[in-house]
Design a protein around this motif. Structure first.
Motif, mmCIF file in Angstrom:
data_model
loop_
_atom_site.group_PDB
_atom_site.id
_atom_site.type_symbol
_atom_site.label_atom_id
_atom_site.label_comp_id
_atom_site.label_asym_id
_atom_site.label_seq_id
_atom_site.Cartn_x
_atom_site.Cartn_y
_atom_site.Cartn_z
ATOM 1 N N LYS A 165 0.697 -1.281 -0.068
ATOM 2 C CA LYS A 165 -0.040 0.050 -0.111
ATOM 3 C C LYS A 165 0.699 1.309 -0.082
ATOM 4 N N THR A 166 0.479 2.428 -0.595
ATOM 5 C CA THR A 166 0.987 3.533 -0.854
ATOM 6 C C THR A 166 0.231 4.567 -0.852
ATOM 7 N N ASN A 167 0.341 5.957 -0.428
ATOM 8 C CA ASN A 167 -0.732 7.012 -0.355
ATOM 9 C C ASN A 167 -0.818 7.411 -1.664
ATOM 10 N N VAL A 217 -8.812 9.189 4.509
ATOM 11 C CA VAL A 217 -8.075 8.433 5.097
ATOM 12 C C VAL A 217 -7.357 7.476 4.204
ATOM 13 N N LEU A 220 -4.390 8.933 2.381
ATOM 14 C CA LEU A 220 -3.360 9.268 3.292
ATOM 15 C C LEU A 220 -2.522 7.937 3.608
ATOM 16 N N THR A 221 -3.157 6.807 3.799
ATOM 17 C CA THR A 221 -2.200 5.715 4.247
ATOM 18 C C THR A 221 -2.297 4.581 3.025
ATOM 19 N N VAL A 224 -5.863 0.415 5.604
ATOM 20 C CA VAL A 224 -5.385 -0.632 6.537
ATOM 21 C C VAL A 224 -6.567 -1.717 6.690
ATOM 22 N N SER A 239 3.727 -1.538 3.874
ATOM 23 C CA SER A 239 3.725 -0.068 3.256
ATOM 24 C C SER A 239 4.904 0.114 2.610
ATOM 25 N N GLN A 241 5.955 3.484 1.180
ATOM 26 C CA GLN A 241 5.800 4.828 0.898
ATOM 27 C C GLN A 241 7.095 5.406 0.339
#
Length: 261
Positions: A165-167, A217, A220-221, A224, A239, A241
């Motif tokens: 996952k990436t913003n 949300v 940004l994340t 989750v 994560s 990022q």
């Protein structure tokens, strides 16, 4: 022969394909299958009248019937059904091989500039576990795709799944720098494509999996995952990022892979 299926998923530009390529150099007897190779013909991809373009980022753009039957046949040869289309051929040794030459272009960027010692250590630890448990009678198949979490039947075919996952902003910046080779032509996203199709497709078809589905949300994340969902389908999230430690990420991935193997 034991066939181990590992899913790698996340939004477009989350790093899943690059990590799949790195893993394929670490894991013995390993090959990659790309979900993108199961896109339906362009004429069968849904056309969105409001956005005036075909939506390649929705589940109906993928032939999930063919994809699931292909994976099922590779994992359990006795499940083969000649009436359902799949991309396999009888190996003559009691199992089936995946036979499509992928349309995915070779990835020259398949590296996070990891230290060579990290990769060599990972190769050693994985090989020792596999040799001890399966001798040389195994193969590993990595399925790389952006919509794997959407289909629960597909998830049940995996031994486990890795979710990256990436913003939103990082995904958008990465995606807009990408160039694609389609046939012999170079193709880039048209202006606004990420916000019109790529991000909405990721958010809409994943939000039910997240503990908090508020879009701001998730932006940004990257989202989750709900713990009961992760436990049920053996999904592990990471994560990725822009400021992440590449060596730490690969070490964390290998730690999960070795434990699950």
């Amino acid at each position: 022969m034991k066939t181990i299926i590992i899913g790698l998923t996340g939004a477009s530009s989350s790093g899943k394909s690059t990590i799949a390529c790195i893993l394929s150099t670490i894991l013995p007897n390993c090959q990659i299958i790309h979900e993108d190779d199961f896109f339906k013909p362009e004429s069968d991809v849904p056309y969105d009248e409001s956005r005036k373009d075909r939506d390649w980022d929705c589940p109906d753009a993928i032939d999930f019937v063919k994809l699931k039957h292909t994976i099922r046949t590779l994992k359990e040869p006795s499940q083969y059904d000649s009436t359902i289309e799949s991309i396999v051929a009888d190996s003559g040794n009691g199992y089936y091989d995946y036979v499509l030459k992928s349309t995915e272009p070779p990835r020259s960027d398949a590296s996070f500039q990891n230290d060579e010692t990290v990769i060599l250590k990972a190769k050693k630890s994985v090989s020792e576990i596999l040799d001890s448990k399966y001798k040389n009678n195994y193969r590993i198949i990595l399925l790389d795709g952006f919509l794997l979490l959407h289909d629960e039947e597909l998830l049940e075919l995996f031994d486990f799944t890795l979710f990256f996952k990436t913003n939103y902003q990082s995904l958008k910046d990465r995606r807009e720098k990408r160039h694609y080779t389609v046939g012999e032509s170079l193709w880039v996203d048209p202006p606004g494509y990420f916000d019109q199709f790529v991000w909405p497709g990721y958010y809409i078809y994943h939000k039910d999996r997240f503990t908090n589905d508020d879009e701001n949300v998730v932006k940004l994340t990257g989202g989750v995952l709900k713990s009961d969902f992760k436990d049920k389908y053996k999904v592990f999230e990471f994560s990725n990022q822009d400021n992440c430690d590449a060596n730490r990420l690969i070490q964390d991935v290998i730690s999960v892979v070795t434990e699950e193997l």
